[in-house]
Design a protein around this motif. Structure first.
Motif, PDB file in Angstrom:
ATOM      1  N   SER A   8     152.886 130.862  67.085  1.00 46.22           N
ATOM      2  CA  SER A   8     151.382 131.135  67.076  1.00 46.22           C
ATOM      3  C   SER A   8     151.048 132.456  67.093  1.00 46.22           C
ATOM      4  O   SER A   8     151.838 133.209  67.632  1.00 46.22           O
ATOM      5  CB  SER A   8     150.830 130.365  68.449  1.00 46.22           C
ATOM      6  OG  SER A   8     149.463 130.570  68.758  1.00 46.22           O
ATOM      7  N   GLY A   9     150.029 132.777  66.332  1.00 45.14           N
ATOM      8  CA  GLY A   9     149.550 134.135  66.095  1.00 45.14           C
ATOM      9  C   GLY A   9     150.066 134.886  65.010  1.00 45.14           C
ATOM     10  O   GLY A   9     149.815 136.046  64.656  1.00 45.14           O
ATOM     11  N   CYS A  10     150.912 134.400  64.200  1.00 45.76           N
ATOM     12  CA  CYS A  10     151.791 134.954  63.184  1.00 45.76           C
ATOM     13  C   CYS A  10     151.075 134.970  61.939  1.00 45.76           C
ATOM     14  O   CYS A  10     151.334 136.250  61.021  1.00 45.76           O
ATOM     15  CB  CYS A  10     153.046 134.374  63.013  1.00 45.76           C
ATOM     16  SG  CYS A  10     153.039 132.766  61.935  1.00 45.76           S
ATOM     17  N   GLY A  11     149.665 134.453  61.674  1.00 45.07           N
ATOM     18  CA  GLY A  11     148.769 134.840  60.596  1.00 45.07           C
ATOM     19  C   GLY A  11     148.802 133.718  59.738  1.00 45.07           C
ATOM     20  O   GLY A  11     148.133 133.894  58.531  1.00 45.07           O
ATOM     21  N   LYS A  12     149.339 132.786  59.950  1.00 48.48           N
ATOM     22  CA  LYS A  12     149.343 131.293  59.063  1.00 48.48           C
ATOM     23  C   LYS A  12     147.823 130.675  58.850  1.00 48.48           C
ATOM     24  O   LYS A  12     147.443 130.806  57.617  1.00 48.48           O
ATOM     25  CB  LYS A  12     149.987 130.349  59.673  1.00 48.48           C
ATOM     26  CG  LYS A  12     151.248 130.393  60.335  1.00 48.48           C
ATOM     27  CD  LYS A  12     151.858 129.294  61.021  1.00 48.48           C
ATOM     28  CE  LYS A  12     151.386 128.773  62.072  1.00 48.48           C
ATOM     29  NZ  LYS A  12     151.482 129.613  63.202  1.00 48.48           N
ATOM     30  N   SER A  13     146.943 131.000  59.936  1.00 45.45           N
ATOM     31  CA  SER A  13     145.665 130.112  59.477  1.00 45.45           C
ATOM     32  C   SER A  13     144.703 131.404  58.823  1.00 45.45           C
ATOM     33  O   SER A  13     144.188 131.048  57.965  1.00 45.45           O
ATOM     34  CB  SER A  13     144.645 129.885  61.002  1.00 45.45           C
ATOM     35  OG  SER A  13     145.523 128.944  61.607  1.00 45.45           O
ATOM     36  N   THR A  14     144.876 132.801  58.998  1.00 46.85           N
ATOM     37  CA  THR A  14     144.440 133.571  58.330  1.00 46.85           C
ATOM     38  C   THR A  14     144.712 133.520  56.922  1.00 46.85           C
ATOM     39  O   THR A  14     143.925 133.558  56.057  1.00 46.85           O
ATOM     40  CB  THR A  14     144.612 135.077  58.804  1.00 46.85           C
ATOM     41  OG1 THR A  14     144.392 135.067  60.367  1.00 46.85           O
ATOM     42  CG2 THR A  14     143.914 136.283  58.263  1.00 46.85           C
ATOM     43  N   LEU A  15     145.964 133.402  56.743  1.00 43.53           N
ATOM     44  CA  LEU A  15     146.372 133.167  55.173  1.00 43.53           C
ATOM     45  C   LEU A  15     145.802 132.147  54.696  1.00 43.53           C
ATOM     46  O   LEU A  15     145.352 132.409  53.207  1.00 43.53           O
ATOM     47  CB  LEU A  15     148.008 133.315  55.192  1.00 43.53           C
ATOM     48  CG  LEU A  15     148.474 133.613  53.751  1.00 43.53           C
ATOM     49  CD1 LEU A  15     148.009 134.855  53.142  1.00 43.53           C
ATOM     50  CD2 LEU A  15     150.166 133.383  53.832  1.00 43.53           C
TER      51      LEU A  15
END
Ligand SMILES: Nc1ncnc2c1ncn2[C@@H]1O[C@H](COP(=O)(O)OP(=O)(O)O)[C@@H](O)[C@H]1O
Ligand SMILES: [Mg+2]
Length: 396
Positions: free
Chosen positions: A38-45
């Motif tokens: 969680s928080g590693c940037g998946k959704s942002t990407l």
């Protein structure tokens, strides 16, 4: 044609760098999963691919054309969210039809009074209805079209959200944790449904999850992310069998990989708990390394196996009964290690009592070696060693 090409995508929110130059090529028709904590940037990407967020630097192409300047609905992508985002007051049919209604009917035709009058509108509506019916049939929602979302089960709601994405006939499906609101059993079922849907449609799927099992079971390839970067990109077996770093090894696989502290002795020979292994690495003597052993790589052996076979002693703390198999949890008394797990058949598990002192053996070729900084180190002559290894058996 809908390959997706990301090149040097970077994104910060204020002072926080969330994506640090992501390069990723996704093939036409591929099921690619972005997995990571969680928080590693998946959704942002994935939101950048959808056009819901804009990157600070780098470029994005879909089907060979740059789409950076295009708005979400112009990109021929459809996104399925974790929350489903269904409209509660609309029927299932109207929810699925929504993207088509928005795209095919002009604003005045969507207004209540005027819309009664138009023959043109009726023709468009018939087209939409038949498209919705086709999608609903594919997802086995045909008999539910008149219901409201509240009258559906979680899995059915998820299928409605999928239907709303499918009805647009997108070039690329984008899915952000679409199963995380479902209970465990339904999640397992939906994994199969999604994999089959992908096969039927042959469309590019980009799927986001923090669940490594989902990533492993559905994907053609997995991109493991951490702190805004891709740590490793490969097939599920490549990530499992040849993790490029300690972080990947720890994230992929359940039970989690066993990690044992080891050192490099003269000639690069790896020593575990003071005993040399038939394993040498191209590292200087004196360095600390970590040995990674999957829980299926361990087995119970009698006494000290000798013959140069690898072993260490342990004490059974707990047997975990999973029905078809057991996971045995061992302590390593006096060792600087947290403990290890081993998969065992019910018969093997029955042969060992809690608190028993045992010897665990393993094949050196099955061990992963990681340098102090966490990078994978390929042992010397690993190829040859793999072929000549004698399997360990209880009683050997
Ligand atoms: N709109 C935003 N404003 C500020 N910070 C954000 C925003 N969206 C995400 N972040 C931050 O960016 C990081 C990555 O978030 P996200 O892409 O949602 O991660 P993931 O989906 O892997 O859990 C997190 O630290 C999150 O708090
Ligand atoms: Mg997320």
């Amino acid at each position: 044609m809908a390959k997706v090409a990301l090149s040097s995508i970077a994104k910060s929110f204020g002072a926080t760098k969330v994506l640090d130059g992501i390069d990723l090529d996704i093939a036409d028709g591929e099921f690619l999963t972005l997995v990571g904590p969680s928080g590693c940037g998946k959704s942002t990407l994935i939101r950048i691919i959808a056009g819901l967020e804009h990157q600070d630097a780098g470029s994005l192409a879909i089907g060979g054309s740059r789409v950076d300047h295009l708005r979400p609905h112009e990109r021929r992508v459809a996104m399925v969210f974790q929350s489903y985002a269904l409209y509660p007051h609309m029927s299932v049919g109207a929810n699925i039809a929504l993207p088509l209604t928005m795209a095919r009917l002009r604003l005045w035709q969507r207004l209540p009074l005027l819309r009664l009058l138009s023959a043109e509108r009726r023709a468009v509506m018939r087209g939409i209805e038949s498209d919705v019916a086709a999608v609903a049939a594919q997802l086995q929602l045909g008999h539910l079209l008149d219901r409201k979302p509240a009258q559906l089960s979680g899995g059915q709601r998820q299928r409605v959200a999928l239907g709303r994405a499918m009805v647009r006939n997108p070039d690329v499906f984008l899915m952000d944790e679409p199963l995380s609101n479902l209970d465990a059993k339904l999640r397992v079922h939906m994994r199969t449904e999604l994999a089959e849907l992908h096969k039927r449609l042959g469309t590019t799927f980009i799927y986001v999850t923090h669940d490594q099992v989902e990533a492993m079971t559905m994907s053609d390839r997995v991109a493991m992310m951490d702190s805004g970067a891709i740590l490793q990109l490969g097939t599920p077996s490549q990530l499992y069998e040849k993790p490029a770093s300690l972080k990947v090894a720890q994230f992929i696989g359940s039970p989690a990989i066993n990690l044992l502290p080891a050192t490099v002795a003269e000639g690069g020979r790896v020593e575990l708990f003071g005993r040399p292994l038939a394993l040498s690495v191209p590292l200087e003597p004196g360095q600390a390394v970590t040995l990674g052993l999957r829980s299926e790589a361990l087995s119970l052996v009698q006494g000290e196996p000798g013959g140069g076979r690898a072993w260490f002693s342990a004490r059974l703390r707990r047997k975990e009964n999973l029905g078809s198999e057991y996971v045995l949890h061992f302590d390593l008394a006096g060792r600087d290690a947290t403990g290890v797990t081993m998969r065992a058949t019910p018969a093997v598990a029955a042969g060992v009592n809690e608190a028993a002192e045992v010897t665990l053996g393993f094949e050196e070729a099955a061990a992963h070696v990681f340098a102090a900084a966490g990078d994978r180190v390929e042992p010397r002559g690993q190829g040859a060693a793999t072929a000549s290894v004698v399997p360990l058996r209880a009683g050997a």
